[in-house]
Every structure is written in structure tokens, then in C-alpha cells.
Design a protein around this motif. Structure first.
Motif, PDB file in Angstrom:
ATOM      1  N   PRO A  13       2.035  27.220 -50.761  1.00  0.00           N
ATOM      2  CA  PRO A  13       3.097  26.207 -50.700  1.00  0.00           C
ATOM      3  C   PRO A  13       2.913  25.091 -51.731  1.00  0.00           C
ATOM      4  N   VAL A  14       1.659  24.713 -52.006  1.00  0.00           N
ATOM      5  CA  VAL A  14       1.395  23.678 -53.006  1.00  0.00           C
ATOM      6  C   VAL A  14       1.738  24.197 -54.397  1.00  0.00           C
ATOM      7  N   TYR A  15       1.385  25.445 -54.663  1.00  0.00           N
ATOM      8  CA  TYR A  15       1.694  26.022 -55.975  1.00  0.00           C
ATOM      9  C   TYR A  15       3.203  26.088 -56.189  1.00  0.00           C
ATOM     10  N   GLN A  16       3.949  26.472 -55.152  1.00  0.00           N
ATOM     11  CA  GLN A  16       5.407  26.523 -55.262  1.00  0.00           C
ATOM     12  C   GLN A  16       5.985  25.132 -55.498  1.00  0.00           C
ATOM     13  N   LEU A  17       5.423  24.128 -54.814  1.00  0.00           N
ATOM     14  CA  LEU A  17       5.868  22.750 -54.996  1.00  0.00           C
ATOM     15  C   LEU A  17       5.614  22.282 -56.421  1.00  0.00           C
ATOM     16  N   VAL A  18       4.410  22.552 -56.922  1.00  0.00           N
ATOM     17  CA  VAL A  18       4.026  22.130 -58.269  1.00  0.00           C
ATOM     18  C   VAL A  18       4.898  22.811 -59.321  1.00  0.00           C
ATOM     19  N   ALA A  27      -4.098  12.248 -52.232  1.00  0.00           N
ATOM     20  CA  ALA A  27      -2.650  12.358 -52.038  1.00  0.00           C
ATOM     21  C   ALA A  27      -1.930  11.204 -52.728  1.00  0.00           C
ATOM     22  N   GLY A  28      -2.480   9.990 -52.600  1.00  0.00           N
ATOM     23  CA  GLY A  28      -1.867   8.827 -53.239  1.00  0.00           C
ATOM     24  C   GLY A  28      -1.892   8.919 -54.749  1.00  0.00           C
ATOM     25  N   ALA A  29      -2.993   9.445 -55.309  1.00  0.00           N
ATOM     26  CA  ALA A  29      -3.099   9.582 -56.762  1.00  0.00           C
ATOM     27  C   ALA A  29      -2.068  10.572 -57.291  1.00  0.00           C
ATOM     28  N   LEU A  30      -1.868  11.681 -56.581  1.00  0.00           N
ATOM     29  CA  LEU A  30      -0.888  12.680 -57.006  1.00  0.00           C
ATOM     30  C   LEU A  30       0.535  12.125 -56.914  1.00  0.00           C
ATOM     31  N   ASP A  31       0.854  11.462 -55.804  1.00  0.00           N
ATOM     32  CA  ASP A  31       2.190  10.882 -55.641  1.00  0.00           C
ATOM     33  C   ASP A  31       2.466   9.820 -56.704  1.00  0.00           C
ATOM     34  N   GLY A  80       5.386  10.201 -59.390  1.00  0.00           N
ATOM     35  CA  GLY A  80       6.509   9.456 -58.836  1.00  0.00           C
ATOM     36  C   GLY A  80       7.212  10.187 -57.712  1.00  0.00           C
ATOM     37  N   VAL A  81       6.437  10.828 -56.840  1.00  0.00           N
ATOM     38  CA  VAL A  81       7.010  11.590 -55.733  1.00  0.00           C
ATOM     39  C   VAL A  81       6.399  11.115 -54.418  1.00  0.00           C
ATOM     40  N   ASP A  82       6.927  11.633 -53.337  1.00  0.00           N
ATOM     41  CA  ASP A  82       6.364  11.381 -52.009  1.00  0.00           C
ATOM     42  C   ASP A  82       6.192  12.740 -51.338  1.00  0.00           C
ATOM     43  N   ALA A  83       5.373  13.586 -51.988  1.00  0.00           N
ATOM     44  CA  ALA A  83       5.266  14.982 -51.568  1.00  0.00           C
ATOM     45  C   ALA A  83       3.909  15.341 -50.991  1.00  0.00           C
ATOM     46  N   PHE A  84       2.896  14.498 -51.221  1.00  0.00           N
ATOM     47  CA  PHE A  84       1.538  14.819 -50.784  1.00  0.00           C
ATOM     48  C   PHE A  84       1.085  13.828 -49.714  1.00  0.00           C
ATOM     49  N   ALA A 128      -2.240  12.877 -46.742  1.00  0.00           N
ATOM     50  CA  ALA A 128      -3.609  13.121 -46.290  1.00  0.00           C
ATOM     51  C   ALA A 128      -3.590  14.187 -45.198  1.00  0.00           C
ATOM     52  N   GLY A 129      -4.506  15.142 -45.297  1.00  0.00           N
ATOM     53  CA  GLY A 129      -4.578  16.217 -44.318  1.00  0.00           C
ATOM     54  C   GLY A 129      -3.849  17.473 -44.733  1.00  0.00           C
ATOM     55  N   ASP A 130      -3.010  17.382 -45.787  1.00  0.00           N
ATOM     56  CA  ASP A 130      -2.325  18.579 -46.283  1.00  0.00           C
ATOM     57  C   ASP A 130      -3.346  19.551 -46.873  1.00  0.00           C
ATOM     58  N   THR A 131      -3.134  20.839 -46.663  1.00  0.00           N
ATOM     59  CA  THR A 131      -3.998  21.853 -47.266  1.00  0.00           C
ATOM     60  C   THR A 131      -3.634  22.007 -48.733  1.00  0.00           C
ATOM     61  N   PHE A 132      -4.597  21.688 -49.609  1.00  0.00           N
ATOM     62  CA  PHE A 132      -4.368  21.816 -51.052  1.00  0.00           C
ATOM     63  C   PHE A 132      -4.789  23.193 -51.549  1.00  0.00           C
ATOM     64  N   GLY A 133      -5.857  23.742 -50.970  1.00  0.00           N
ATOM     65  CA  GLY A 133      -6.332  25.033 -51.445  1.00  0.00           C
ATOM     66  C   GLY A 133      -7.481  25.550 -50.609  1.00  0.00           C
ATOM     67  N   TYR A 134      -8.125  26.596 -51.142  1.00  0.00           N
ATOM     68  CA  TYR A 134      -9.213  27.281 -50.446  1.00  0.00           C
ATOM     69  C   TYR A 134     -10.362  27.493 -51.426  1.00  0.00           C
ATOM     70  N   ALA A 135     -11.587  27.294 -50.958  1.00  0.00           N
ATOM     71  CA  ALA A 135     -12.741  27.365 -51.855  1.00  0.00           C
ATOM     72  C   ALA A 135     -13.755  28.395 -51.383  1.00  0.00           C
ATOM     73  N   THR A 136     -14.394  29.044 -52.365  1.00  0.00           N
ATOM     74  CA  THR A 136     -15.467  29.999 -52.098  1.00  0.00           C
ATOM     75  C   THR A 136     -16.577  29.807 -53.124  1.00  0.00           C
ATOM     76  N   PRO A 137     -17.697  29.166 -52.766  1.00  0.00           N
ATOM     77  CA  PRO A 137     -18.836  29.072 -53.693  1.00  0.00           C
ATOM     78  C   PRO A 137     -19.480  30.443 -53.876  1.00  0.00           C
ATOM     79  N   ARG A 138     -19.770  30.791 -55.126  1.00  0.00           N
ATOM     80  CA  ARG A 138     -20.418  32.064 -55.445  1.00  0.00           C
ATOM     81  C   ARG A 138     -21.596  31.789 -56.370  1.00  0.00           C
ATOM     82  N   PRO A 139     -22.706  31.287 -55.810  1.00  0.00           N
ATOM     83  CA  PRO A 139     -23.836  30.861 -56.638  1.00  0.00           C
ATOM     84  C   PRO A 139     -24.558  31.993 -57.351  1.00  0.00           C
ATOM     85  N   PHE A 140     -24.348  33.244 -56.924  1.00  0.00           N
ATOM     86  CA  PHE A 140     -25.066  34.356 -57.538  1.00  0.00           C
ATOM     87  C   PHE A 140     -24.170  35.220 -58.424  1.00  0.00           C
TER      88      PHE A 140
END
Length: 210
Positions: free
Chosen positions: A70-75, A181-185, A189-193, A195-207
Motif C-alpha cells: 500500500p505504501v508503494y502504491q501511494l508513493v 511520518a512527520g518528516a515524510l508529510d 506537503g501531504v497528510d498521508a503518513f 505514526a504506527g503505519d506499516t512502512f515495510g518489512y525487514a529481514t537481516p541476512r548477516p551470512f
């Protein structure tokens, strides 16, 4: 859900600590070699014995972040263009965007995983960059350095770490902080983000190889 987050953070922390141990062991093995491939400096200790300092080894691995669809579609719909910066990589992934940030080191105190590189978001003259991420497993936060048309903000907490609801996208979920969220808005100049919105998903892969 809270138990899932704890188990995930414990697994990531274990991977980081194991990687740290392997790197330390590798450095010790390198110091035992009679001939080094790189030049080293020899110093004399106060006891009169010479000591040799070996160059530190670079860390390996990366953390992959997948932008929530949803964030990618918004962007994309707002004409905002994402791009990797500082040696990061970005590519299309399951109808959204994924980015990989090189792991540069681990800190045992606080259980943090440090990265180089980042991502920029640009729409016309408006731009913001998020870089040099640090995953703080003890606090359950991800911080980063923020710069852009709103000015140089410096290092701030960008995301809180939560249990994933899309295991196919990442091990943990990244939720926007009020500061992020405030920095992005403010930048666009939008009111789209929020606090608490899911921005993405992370997976550390140290190896894994970056």
C-alpha cells in the motif's frame, strides 16, 4: 503477537552475535598466519615485547527491506521516485520495491546491527533521504540519518519493530514513528503518513553475500 516479536528479535540477535563471533575468530586466525597479505604495523609494548596490529575485516551480509505494497502504491501514485543511495541496491519485488543495505558491523552493547547506504524519495524539488540505518534490538527500534529539502535532521528513530503479518515479505514489520511520518508529510506537503503505519518489512541476512 508480542511473543512472536520477542522470538523474532531473539533469532536476529543470535544471528548477529554468532556473526560477531565468527568475524572475531576469523581475525584471530588471520593474526596467526606467518605472512599477511596486507601491511601491518608493529609496536613495542611497555614490557618490551613487540605486538602486531592487524587490519579489521569488513563485515558481510545485508538487511533486506520490502516496502509495504500500500505504501508503494501511494508513493508511485503521488509521483514520488525512490532510489538507492550510498551503495544500497533496489529492485522490483512482488509488485512492490525491495532494497538491500550492507551490514557494516555489530555492537554487542545494546545488540545493534549497523548499515551503510540508504534510500531517497524525490518528487520534483522535494526530496528526503534515509540512510545509515541502525537496528536496535534492545529497544525494538530502527534509527537512521535524515536529510533533504526539510534540512539536515540528523539521526532519529524511524521505525518501531513489530511482528510480521506478511512472512513472504519479511521477518519483522517496520512501523513509522511520529518523527518519520512527520518528516515524510512535511517533505511532500501531504497528510498521508501516520505514526504506527506499516512502512515495510525487514529481514537481516548477516551470512548472505551482498
Amino acid at each position: 503477537m508480542r511473543g512472536t516479536v520477542r522470538r523474532t528479535l531473539a533469532a536476529v540477535a543470535a544471528a548477529a552475535l554468532t556473526a560477531t563471533g565468527l568475524v572475531a575468530a576469523g581475525a584471530g586466525a588471520a593474526s596467526a598466519q606467518p605472512r599477511a597479505a596486507t601491511t601491518v604495523a608493529t609496536h613495542h609494548s611497555t614490557s618490551g615485547h613487540s605486538t602486531t596490529q592487524h587490519p579489521s575485516r569488513a563485515m558481510t551480509g545485508y538487511t533486506q527491506v520490502v516496502v509495504a505494497p500500500p505504501v508503494y502504491q501511494l508513493v508511485a501514485g503521488a509521483g514520488i521516485t525512490p532510489a538507492p543511495i550510498g551503495g544500497a541496491k533496489a529492485f522490483a519485488y512482488k509488485d512492490t520495491l525491495a532494497a538491500r543495505f550492507p551490514i557494516t558491523g555489530y555492537a554487542l552493547s545494546g545488540l545493534s546491527i549497523k548499515h551503510s547506504g540508504g534510500i531517497s524519495l524525490t518528487a520534483g524539488a522535494a526530496t528526503i533521504s534515509l540512510s545509515d540505518f541502525s537496528i536496535d534490538l534492545a529497544r525494538g527500534k530502527v534509527s537512521g540519518v535524515v536529510n533533504g529539502s526539510i534540512g539536515s535532521v540528523g539521526r532519529v528513530d524511524l521505525f518501531t519493530i513489530a511482528g510480521t503479518n506478511r512472512l513472504d515479505l519479511g521477518l519483522v514489520r517496520l512501523k513509522l514513528t511520529d518523527t518519520a511520518a512527520g518528516a515524510l508529510d512535511s517533505t511532500f506537503g501531504v497528510d498521508a503518513f501516520s505514526a504506527g503505519d506499516t512502512f515495510g518489512y525487514a529481514t537481516p541476512r548477516p551470512f548472505s553475500r551482498f
